[in-house]
Design an enzyme around this catalytic site. Structure first.
Site, PDB file in Angstrom:
ATOM      1  N   ARG A  86       0.832  -1.208   0.000  1.00 30.69           N
ATOM      2  CA  ARG A  86       0.000   0.000   0.000  1.00 30.69           C
ATOM      3  C   ARG A  86       0.868   1.261   0.000  1.00 30.69           C
ATOM      4  O   ARG A  86       0.538   2.265   0.625  1.00 30.69           O
ATOM      5  CB  ARG A  86      -0.959   0.023   1.201  1.00 30.69           C
ATOM      6  CG  ARG A  86      -1.786  -1.237   1.397  1.00 30.69           C
ATOM      7  CD  ARG A  86      -2.658  -1.545   0.198  1.00 30.69           C
ATOM      8  NE  ARG A  86      -3.667  -0.516  -0.024  1.00 30.69           N
ATOM      9  CZ  ARG A  86      -4.512  -0.509  -1.055  1.00 30.69           C
ATOM     10  NH1 ARG A  86      -4.470  -1.476  -1.953  1.00 30.69           N
ATOM     11  NH2 ARG A  86      -5.403   0.462  -1.178  1.00 30.69           N
ATOM     12  N   HIS A 160     -19.493  45.505 -28.613  1.00 30.30           N
ATOM     13  CA  HIS A 160     -20.776  44.982 -28.108  1.00 30.30           C
ATOM     14  C   HIS A 160     -21.437  44.073 -29.157  1.00 30.30           C
ATOM     15  O   HIS A 160     -22.642  43.850 -29.109  1.00 30.30           O
ATOM     16  CB  HIS A 160     -21.735  46.109 -27.726  1.00 30.30           C
ATOM     17  CG  HIS A 160     -21.088  47.206 -26.935  1.00 30.30           C
ATOM     18  ND1 HIS A 160     -20.909  47.150 -25.574  1.00 30.30           N
ATOM     19  CD2 HIS A 160     -20.538  48.388 -27.342  1.00 30.30           C
ATOM     20  CE1 HIS A 160     -20.288  48.245 -25.163  1.00 30.30           C
ATOM     21  NE2 HIS A 160     -20.056  49.009 -26.216  1.00 30.30           N
ATOM     22  N   GLN A 242       7.512  18.550   3.883  1.00 31.47           N
ATOM     23  CA  GLN A 242       7.773  17.257   3.255  1.00 31.47           C
ATOM     24  C   GLN A 242       7.679  17.386   1.739  1.00 31.47           C
ATOM     25  O   GLN A 242       8.354  16.689   1.000  1.00 31.47           O
ATOM     26  CB  GLN A 242       6.759  16.212   3.750  1.00 31.47           C
ATOM     27  CG  GLN A 242       7.110  14.802   3.307  1.00 31.47           C
ATOM     28  CD  GLN A 242       6.267  13.759   3.990  1.00 31.47           C
ATOM     29  OE1 GLN A 242       5.171  13.452   3.525  1.00 31.47           O
ATOM     30  NE2 GLN A 242       6.757  13.226   5.104  1.00 31.47           N
ATOM     31  N   SER A 290     -22.770  18.115 -40.772  1.00 32.14           N
ATOM     32  CA  SER A 290     -23.972  17.730 -40.032  1.00 32.14           C
ATOM     33  C   SER A 290     -24.530  16.447 -40.637  1.00 32.14           C
ATOM     34  O   SER A 290     -24.541  16.278 -41.861  1.00 32.14           O
ATOM     35  CB  SER A 290     -25.029  18.839 -40.114  1.00 32.14           C
ATOM     36  OG  SER A 290     -26.289  18.376 -39.666  1.00 32.14           O
TER      37      SER A 290
END
Length: 485
Positions: A86, A160, A242, A290
């Protein structure tokens, strides 16, 4: 992994589309298990070499044995060891020791798991930047060529998303290029700011190495320096817990997220221009737009870039939250998160840049459509020029303004209410009041007279900023990119 003796059916397991569908082989390898664990072994070798050079009892034979087995990795054995222990690092220590029995006693000597884990991550991040930077430079170069070609072509500007003063096709492209140049500098800075974690021990105090060298601080410092240099870094972080600070990951993913924002804006512009039929991304001979509408030419490459860019932009939230919750010298809740977000950020950026390069190499411009759109809006934009010309011919500004206001509103009604073309100039030509300037109308409506210094800005920007920025990448500018699925 498949159980021993069983053949794995890869089509029966989820695979990230970032690797299986899109990413380059180079970037996929950079985040591969082979690169990761091969780098771990090299780091163990660097550590042993440096410790030997500083007087620890390590033999040439042990070093040679490690050198001979750097890529001789038994992944099946490592997986079995990890399942039992593990612990991924100890699993690979045992696996490396199995093929290096003489060196087994000195592998990982004095080190903590983050010696190989974090240092490898930093190497992979650095190498990831080195893969992305030439790709980004190529995109900039292709767009610069496009901007130069269309520097003088007038186009309707938008603010815009409403018609505004004219710009040029090349000048608009320079807006894209400028953002990408910022990204190039940001990526270079992030790469160059990376340091090595180095040889720091379990909580960053280097206590284990100080013990190995019997209290000799200078040897511990030299060990850190030697291993850092062997790994190709100029500097190591002077203090760590660490782990190296997880804020480093924040900085790395922040610049990639910023790149994602740039690409999203560029490709959104291209998608909008495709709708206007002014500019399109390349469309292959047999490509289908498409399944239901055969006539469609969807901007699928730009849409892909936008889609992936959104993912890239969100990934920076992972290291932000990870950095915020690291308790004291470290907690392990960073590990699983970082396995996902760091790799995905670089893989996603890699895919985006490859796709954008493909787009930028094949942009199609439709000058007649651009010209027609200008002619639809330019008459209104030319009203100030018409007023000035009338005043110079002896007219009264206020009288002229009122005449133009009435005629322009009539023309606008034709466009908006009847769906007709803008006939404002025809109305001016038909009005005897404007007869003093009728012969000037053609020159007053020349689109190039409405683009200001756009062509000059393009030339100056490309010469003085963009081309200079690309000089370090000149040897990597060649070749086209193949589009992924």
């Amino acid at each position: 992994m498949a159980a021993p003796g069983e053949e794995e059916d890869v089509m029966a397991r989820y695979r990230s589309p970032l690797v299986s569908r899109y990413a380059s082989a180079e970037m996929a390898y950079n985040f591969s298990e082979r690169k990761k664990f091969g780098t771990w072994r090299r780091l163990w070798l660097y550590l042993a070499q440096a410790e030997k050079s500083l007087g620890l009892s390590i033999t040439d034979e042990q070093i040679r044995e490690m050198e001979a087995n750097l890529d001789n990795i038994d992944f099946k054995m490592a997986a079995e060891e990890e399942k039992k222990l593990r612990h991924d690092v100890m699993a690979h220590v045992h696996t490396f020791a199995h093929c290096c029995p003489k060196a087994a006693a000195i592998i990982h000597l004095g080190a903590t798991s983050c010696y190989v884990g974090d240092n490898t991550d930093l190497i992979v991040l650095r190498d990831g930047f080195n893969l992305l930077l030439p790709k980004l430079a190529r995109v900039i170069s292709r767009l610069a060529d496009f901007a130069e070609k269309y520097a003088d072509m007038p186009a309707l500007g938008f603010t815009h998303y409403q018609p505004a003063q004219l710009t040029t096709v090349g000048k608009r492209c320079c807006l894209w290029i400028q953002d990408l140049c910022m990204d190039l500098q940001n990526l270079e800075r992030a790469r160059d700011d990376l340091r090595f974690r180095g040889v720091k021990g379990t909580t960053g105090t280097q206590a284990s190495f100080l013990q190995l060298f019997e209290g000799d601080h200078s040897k511990v410092e030299e060990l850190d320096r030697l291993v850092t240099a062997k790994a190709g870094f100029k500097r190591a972080y002077m203090v760590t817990g660490q782990t190296y600070s997880r804020k480093v990951d924040v900085g790395v993913l922040a610049v990639l997220a910023s790149l994602g924002a740039s690409v999203h804006k560029i490709c959104t512009d291209i998608r909008l221009l495709a709708n206007l039929k002014e500019i399109e991304e390349p469309f292959e001979k047999d490509q289908i737009g498409s399944s239901a509408m055969p006539y469609k030419r969807n901007p699928m490459r730009s849409e892909r870039c936008c889609s992936l860019a959104r993912h890239l932009m969100t990934l920076v939230m992972d290291p932000l939250q990870t950095a915020a919750v690291q308790w004291f010298e470290r907690t392990l809740d960073d590990s699983a998160n970082r396995r996902v977000c760091l790799a995905e950020a670089f893989l996603t950026a890699d895919i985006i840049l490859s796709t954008l390069q493909n787009v930028s190499e094949g942009l199609v411009v439709y000058p007649k459509v651009i010209e027609r759109r200008i002619q639809q809006e330019l008459p209104f934009m030319a009203t100030e020029n018409i007023i000035m010309a009338m005043v110079k011919a002896g007219g009264n500004r206020q009288d002229c303004h009122e005449k133009i206001r009435v005629l322009s509103q009539q023309a606008a009604a034709v466009v908006k209410q009847e769906g007709g073309d803008n006939d404002f100039i025809a109305r001016v030509r038909a009005d005897p009041y404007f007869s003093p300037i009728h012969k000037q109308l053609e020159s007053l409506l020349d689109p190039s007279s409405f683009t200001g210094r756009a062509p000059q800005q393009v030339a100056k920007f490309l010469k003085e900023e963009v081309r200079l920025l690309l000089i370090p990448y000149e040897s990597e500018m060649g070749g086209k990119t193949e589009l992924a699925l």
